[in-house]
Design a protein around this motif. Structure first.
Motif, PDB file in Angstrom:
ATOM      1  N   VAL A   1       0.817  -1.208   0.000  1.00 47.77           N
ATOM      2  CA  VAL A   1       0.000   0.000   0.000  1.00 47.77           C
ATOM      3  C   VAL A   1       0.856   1.265   0.000  1.00 47.77           C
ATOM      4  O   VAL A   1       0.704   2.155  -0.832  1.00 47.77           O
ATOM      5  CB  VAL A   1      -0.913   0.024   1.233  1.00 47.77           C
ATOM      6  CG1 VAL A   1      -1.834   1.199   1.181  1.00 47.77           C
ATOM      7  CG2 VAL A   1      -1.680  -1.271   1.306  1.00 47.77           C
ATOM      8  N   ILE A   2       1.788   1.303   0.944  1.00 49.21           N
ATOM      9  CA  ILE A   2       2.587   2.517   1.113  1.00 49.21           C
ATOM     10  C   ILE A   2       3.410   2.779  -0.145  1.00 49.21           C
ATOM     11  O   ILE A   2       3.433   3.891  -0.679  1.00 49.21           O
ATOM     12  CB  ILE A   2       3.527   2.365   2.319  1.00 49.21           C
ATOM     13  CG1 ILE A   2       2.724   2.060   3.566  1.00 49.21           C
ATOM     14  CG2 ILE A   2       4.378   3.609   2.496  1.00 49.21           C
ATOM     15  CD1 ILE A   2       2.074   3.238   4.204  1.00 49.21           C
TER      16      ILE A   2
ATOM     17  N   PHE B   1      -4.493   7.480  -0.109  1.00 46.18           N
ATOM     18  CA  PHE B   1      -3.227   7.303   0.599  1.00 46.18           C
ATOM     19  C   PHE B   1      -3.480   7.187   2.100  1.00 46.18           C
ATOM     20  O   PHE B   1      -2.954   6.311   2.781  1.00 46.18           O
ATOM     21  CB  PHE B   1      -2.297   8.475   0.288  1.00 46.18           C
ATOM     22  CG  PHE B   1      -0.886   8.252   0.746  1.00 46.18           C
ATOM     23  CD1 PHE B   1      -0.186   7.116   0.376  1.00 46.18           C
ATOM     24  CD2 PHE B   1      -0.243   9.181   1.549  1.00 46.18           C
ATOM     25  CE1 PHE B   1       1.111   6.904   0.788  1.00 46.18           C
ATOM     26  CE2 PHE B   1       1.057   8.978   1.972  1.00 46.18           C
ATOM     27  CZ  PHE B   1       1.736   7.832   1.592  1.00 46.18           C
TER      28      PHE B   1
ATOM     29  N   PHE C   1      -6.506   6.614   3.605  1.00 44.09           N
ATOM     30  CA  PHE C   1      -7.447   5.529   3.919  1.00 44.09           C
ATOM     31  C   PHE C   1      -6.756   4.162   3.901  1.00 44.09           C
ATOM     32  O   PHE C   1      -6.981   3.323   4.767  1.00 44.09           O
ATOM     33  CB  PHE C   1      -8.603   5.544   2.927  1.00 44.09           C
ATOM     34  CG  PHE C   1      -9.647   4.482   3.187  1.00 44.09           C
ATOM     35  CD1 PHE C   1     -10.505   4.590   4.256  1.00 44.09           C
ATOM     36  CD2 PHE C   1      -9.760   3.381   2.351  1.00 44.09           C
ATOM     37  CE1 PHE C   1     -11.472   3.617   4.497  1.00 44.09           C
ATOM     38  CE2 PHE C   1     -10.721   2.408   2.584  1.00 44.09           C
ATOM     39  CZ  PHE C   1     -11.575   2.532   3.656  1.00 44.09           C
ATOM     40  N   TYR C   2      -5.911   3.929   2.914  1.00 45.15           N
ATOM     41  CA  TYR C   2      -5.230   2.635   2.825  1.00 45.15           C
ATOM     42  C   TYR C   2      -3.884   2.640   3.527  1.00 45.15           C
ATOM     43  O   TYR C   2      -3.427   1.609   4.017  1.00 45.15           O
ATOM     44  CB  TYR C   2      -5.010   2.242   1.353  1.00 45.15           C
ATOM     45  CG  TYR C   2      -6.271   1.891   0.616  1.00 45.15           C
ATOM     46  CD1 TYR C   2      -6.928   0.688   0.853  1.00 45.15           C
ATOM     47  CD2 TYR C   2      -6.818   2.759  -0.314  1.00 45.15           C
ATOM     48  CE1 TYR C   2      -8.100   0.377   0.180  1.00 45.15           C
ATOM     49  CE2 TYR C   2      -7.984   2.450  -0.996  1.00 45.15           C
ATOM     50  CZ  TYR C   2      -8.616   1.257  -0.736  1.00 45.15           C
ATOM     51  OH  TYR C   2      -9.766   0.939  -1.399  1.00 45.15           O
ATOM     52  N   GLY C   3      -3.243   3.807   3.562  1.00 46.82           N
ATOM     53  CA  GLY C   3      -1.872   3.872   4.067  1.00 46.82           C
ATOM     54  C   GLY C   3      -1.785   3.827   5.579  1.00 46.82           C
ATOM     55  O   GLY C   3      -0.973   3.092   6.147  1.00 46.82           O
TER      56      GLY C   3
ATOM     57  N   PRO D   1      -3.774   2.477   7.878  1.00 46.52           N
ATOM     58  CA  PRO D   1      -3.924   1.129   8.452  1.00 46.52           C
ATOM     59  C   PRO D   1      -2.674   0.272   8.236  1.00 46.52           C
ATOM     60  O   PRO D   1      -2.325  -0.546   9.074  1.00 46.52           O
ATOM     61  CB  PRO D   1      -5.110   0.536   7.685  1.00 46.52           C
ATOM     62  CG  PRO D   1      -5.873   1.711   7.208  1.00 46.52           C
ATOM     63  CD  PRO D   1      -4.860   2.771   6.938  1.00 46.52           C
ATOM     64  N   ALA D   2      -1.989   0.486   7.122  1.00 46.65           N
ATOM     65  CA  ALA D   2      -0.805  -0.326   6.827  1.00 46.65           C
ATOM     66  C   ALA D   2       0.311  -0.048   7.818  1.00 46.65           C
ATOM     67  O   ALA D   2       1.159  -0.903   8.065  1.00 46.65           O
ATOM     68  CB  ALA D   2      -0.321  -0.076   5.397  1.00 46.65           C
ATOM     69  N   ILE D   3       0.336   1.155   8.408  1.00 48.07           N
ATOM     70  CA  ILE D   3       1.349   1.395   9.432  1.00 48.07           C
ATOM     71  C   ILE D   3       0.750   1.248  10.834  1.00 48.07           C
ATOM     72  O   ILE D   3       1.329   1.703  11.813  1.00 48.07           O
ATOM     73  CB  ILE D   3       2.021   2.779   9.272  1.00 48.07           C
ATOM     74  CG1 ILE D   3       0.971   3.900   9.318  1.00 48.07           C
ATOM     75  CG2 ILE D   3       2.821   2.845   7.986  1.00 48.07           C
ATOM     76  CD1 ILE D   3       1.579   5.269   9.509  1.00 48.07           C
TER      77      ILE D   3
ATOM     78  N   ASP E   1      -5.724   2.300  12.678  1.00 53.07           N
ATOM     79  CA  ASP E   1      -6.959   1.903  12.025  1.00 53.07           C
ATOM     80  C   ASP E   1      -7.925   3.082  11.981  1.00 53.07           C
ATOM     81  O   ASP E   1      -8.727   3.271  12.878  1.00 53.07           O
ATOM     82  CB  ASP E   1      -7.593   0.714  12.741  1.00 53.07           C
ATOM     83  CG  ASP E   1      -8.651   0.066  11.860  1.00 53.07           C
ATOM     84  OD1 ASP E   1      -8.732   0.429  10.670  1.00 53.07           O
ATOM     85  OD2 ASP E   1      -9.392  -0.795  12.356  1.00 53.07           O
TER      86      ASP E   1
END
Lengths: 230, 213, 293
Positions: free
Chosen positions: A197-198, B69, B71-73, B75-77, B80
């Motif tokens: 994603v990042i 970026f 919305f998805y980014g 949560p990836a780090i 939530d």
């Protein structure tokens, strides 16, 4: 922690680059047709005819106050539905524009509303004396517009045209919602296919940024060259 | 169009969410922009540099990309965020960057002599800004600020792509229930138009008032 | 299958689970023992009966399962199953509280006792059965195709090998899922079911790839506009789910469901099935109890 893996961006660079190229083409066509619409609107606004001017003003208000995403939905989905209901199949089939063409039409209609105001300002900024002079040289209405008003106006509105191009380039991202494989579409696909994603969004974002900056630099250089010498 | 009237209540509830999201965005974006604009002009060098980077990066990105970026980014780090929060954050950052530039330009346009006079009167930095510079900068900042407000209301429509319950999402939900999306999209467009038209008209009215005052 | 806008959240959750391993599965492993101990002593059934209402987790935006009607009321087949459950427990179909949750919260909300039961178009899979206890199934979902009414196509076989355009809801696996059946398809992905329907209505695609229940709902809304393909594939069960390990609770839920689907409480179930799924279910015949087959 999240481990970055930039390799996926490199392996998918073709999708990114073709997405970027498509975005630039959509923006360019949008600007081209948008300018024509804008010019027509601007001359309508200064035409002196009240109904014509009011119609142009209504167009500008309508387009500026509605989200571009909905405009794209209407062109991409609404137009064909209308066409299928209204016309015989042979004609209706021709009216079903593909995704990219729909995006260009949407961007042009949208940009036209903004450029109409820009051009109107440009026309009004062309001094009365220029037009008087042109008339005294024997130029008629169209000739004045073509040889005097337009060239002078284009120099004054050039920076706005450039900014509109950059805005349009960014607005092409919405075309992803109507399945046009431009840069945002490519980014999203990479992001959901690989779960990187990042990396995906950083790369997509960086491409938008770098391109807008590059366009801005080129435009500034061009602006200096054509800065008016009249 | 019958389908629109049957469900107008739901559309209006969606419109309310859109207005709330817009208000949150405009208020927080304007606060960020006010500080950002002042910081861009008067902040120490590192602050100026950081703000310049923020403003230029955000202004160089499509709003949709910023929303995705975040919305998805995030949560990836490990953060939530829900759709609403991601949308509000992205829209506020976006508005903040644009308002920063407006504030910077507005303050810059105030004649230097005014500031010197305020200094001579012994006003310190913040009072000088609040009582002398800002009131004079406000009229020139208003039109672009109104533009930002309209852009933000329109911009909220993009949060539908991350499933936030805004006007467009409400229209989409009714569309899925009735299997008849087009009239609902048209109705949503009409509601956006009414709101934005009202905002830009009141802005124009305020502008005239200010320019006479 | 996950349907509706919930799919988007589910995709995002995939990102979480793959990137970080903090999704639903991980949450199971790290459950505090407290809630579990309380469960074995008292049992969920007693907790629910003492509370006087049952808390049901479900969604809010996927017809015909759970969605808002014109008045903004939550309705749909999943919601009806919640009412049926309340009626079985309390003799009052309104003693139910619906907690609206995204599809990716279905398992976590059970594990953290936020809900007594999840009734949310949940596909029964072996992976999920490791985490939750499934009730008796109440629907068989499948995949199918939607066409416009006047389309020359009527079946999956018709569109194979013709390079057709297929609209589908955006999803990580959707391209593979479509190409498995129509290898030469061009897949156009959209953000919402509404736009996949519009893509079909505007003749941008030849067919829309959809869940059987979605396709049925869409067709029922306007029978003059759409039709469904003759075949379905990927058939599988939808069932409600409860937190594992409470045999009394799941037995009781199953008895209520069975009584509704094939017993003395058949009428409301039958009517809801007809209304939301367009299926006129016959009452299981007398004699051998075929409902167990």
């Amino acid at each position: 922690m999240y481990d970055l893996d930039w390799g996926v961006v490199l392996t998918h660079r073709d999708a990114f680059l073709s997405g970027l190229w498509l975005a630039l083409r959509l923006a360019a066509w949008g600007l081209g047709f948008g300018s024509l619409i804008g010019l027509a609107l601007a001359f309508a606004r200064v035409s002196g005819s009240r109904p014509v001017s009011a119609l142009a003003a209504a167009y500008v208000e309508a387009l500026r106050n509605v989200p571009l995403l909905l405009l794209l939905f209407m062109i991409y989905f609404g137009l064909p539905i209308f066409a299928v209901k209204t016309f015989p199949p042979e004609i209706a089939g021709k009216l079903i524009l593909d995704g990219s063409t729909s995006a260009i039409v949407g961007l042009a209609l949208y940009a036209g509303a903004y450029l109409g105001e820009v051009f109107r300002g440009g026309i009004l900024a062309v001094g009365h004396s220029y037009r008087e002079a042109a008339r005294s040289l024997g130029l008629t209405g169209w000739g004045v517009a073509r040889y005097v008003t337009l060239p002078i106006m284009l120099r004054t509105v050039f920076p706005s045209l450039g900014n509109t191009f950059i805005s349009l380039f960014k607005d092409t991202s919405l075309a992803s919602a109507i399945a046009v494989p431009e840069l945002t579409f490519a980014t999203r696909e990479l992001s959901s296919d690989t779960f990187r994603v990042i990396e995906a969004w950083a790369a997509g974002g960086a491409l938008y940024l770098a391109t807008s900056f590059a366009i801005a630099l080129i435009l500034r250089a061009m602006e200096r060259r054509i800065r008016w010498s009249v | 169009m019958q389908v629109v009237w049957d469900n107008i209540g739901l559309l209006l509830i969606g419109l309310r969410s859109t207005l709330i999201l817009s208000a949150v965005t405009v208020v927080s974006g304007s606060a960020v922009g006010l500080l950002g604009g002042v910081g861009l002009l008067f902040g120490p060098l590192p602050v100026r540099g950081l703000l310049r980077a923020y403003v230029d990066i955000v202004r160089g990105l499509p709003l949709l990309v910023l929303i995705f970026f975040i919305f998805y980014g995030l949560p990836a780090i490990g953060l939530d965020v829900r759709g609403f929060e991601a949308g509000a954050l992205a829209l506020s950052l976006f508005a903040g960057a644009h308002v920063s530039e407006i504030v910077r330009g507005g303050i810059n346009a105030v004649p230097k002599g005014q500031i010197d006079a305020a200094k001579a009167l012994g006003l310190t930095f913040w009072p000088r800004l609040a009582w002398v510079v800002f009131p004079q900068a406000a009229p020139s900042m208003l039109p672009p600020w109104i533009n930002v407000v309209v852009e933000m209301v329109k911009g909220t429509s993009l949060v539908v792509l991350v499933s936030v319950n805004d006007l467009l999402f409400a229209a989409t939900k009714v569309a899925e229930r009735t299997a008849n999306p087009m009239p609902l999209y048209l109705a949503a467009a009409a509601l956006y138009f009414v709101v934005n038209f009202a905002i830009s008209r009141s802005g124009a009215w305020l502008e005239r008032r200010l320019s006479y005052g | 299958m996950l349907a509706g806008a919930d799919r988007l959240r589910a995709n995002r959750r995939r990102v979480l689970t793959q990137g970080l391993v903090i999704g639903g599965a991980a949450a199971v492993g790290s459950l505090p023992g407290r809630a579990l101990a309380q469960e074995t002593a008292e049992g969920r059934l007693k907790t629910v009966l003492d509370r006087g209402r049952v808390i049901v987790g479900t969604g809010s935006s996927t017809p015909p399962w759970h969605f808002e009607d014109e008045a903004g009321q939550l309705v749909g087949m999943d919601v009806e199953m919640g009412h049926i459950l309340a009626n079985g427990l309390f003799g009052d179909r309104d003693k139910v509280e619906f907690v609206q949750q995204a599809a990716d919260a279905r398992v976590p909300n059970l594990m953290t006792d936020k809900v007594d039961i999840t009734i949310q178009f949940m596909s029964v899979t072996v992976d999920r059965a490791r985490m939750v206890d499934f009730t008796l199934p109440y629907y068989r979902e499948a995949l199918t195709l939607l066409f416009v009414k006047d389309s020359p196509f009527t079946s999956l076989a018709d569109v194979q090998g013709k390079g057709v355009k297929v609209a589908a809801l955006q999803n990580v696996y959707i391209e593979d899922l479509v190409k498995e059946k129509i290898p030469d398809a061009e897949v156009l992905q959209f953000d919402s079911i509404a736009n996949t329907i519009l893509a079909l209505e505007s003749r941008r695609v030849d067919t829309t790839f959809a869940d059987f229940s979605t396709a049925g709902w869409v067709t029922a809304q306007d029978p003059g506009k759409f039709k469904i393909a003759e075949e379905t594939w990927g058939n599988h069960n939808y069932a409600a789910a409860v937190r594992p390990g409470d045999q009394r609770w799941i037995n009781f839920v199953n008895e209520i469901f069975l009584s509704a689907m094939a017993g003395l409480d058949f009428a409301p179930f039958h009517d809801a099935y007809l209304k939301y799924l367009g299926i006129d279910v016959p009452l299981a015949p007398a004699g051998f109890p075929t409902q167990f087959l």
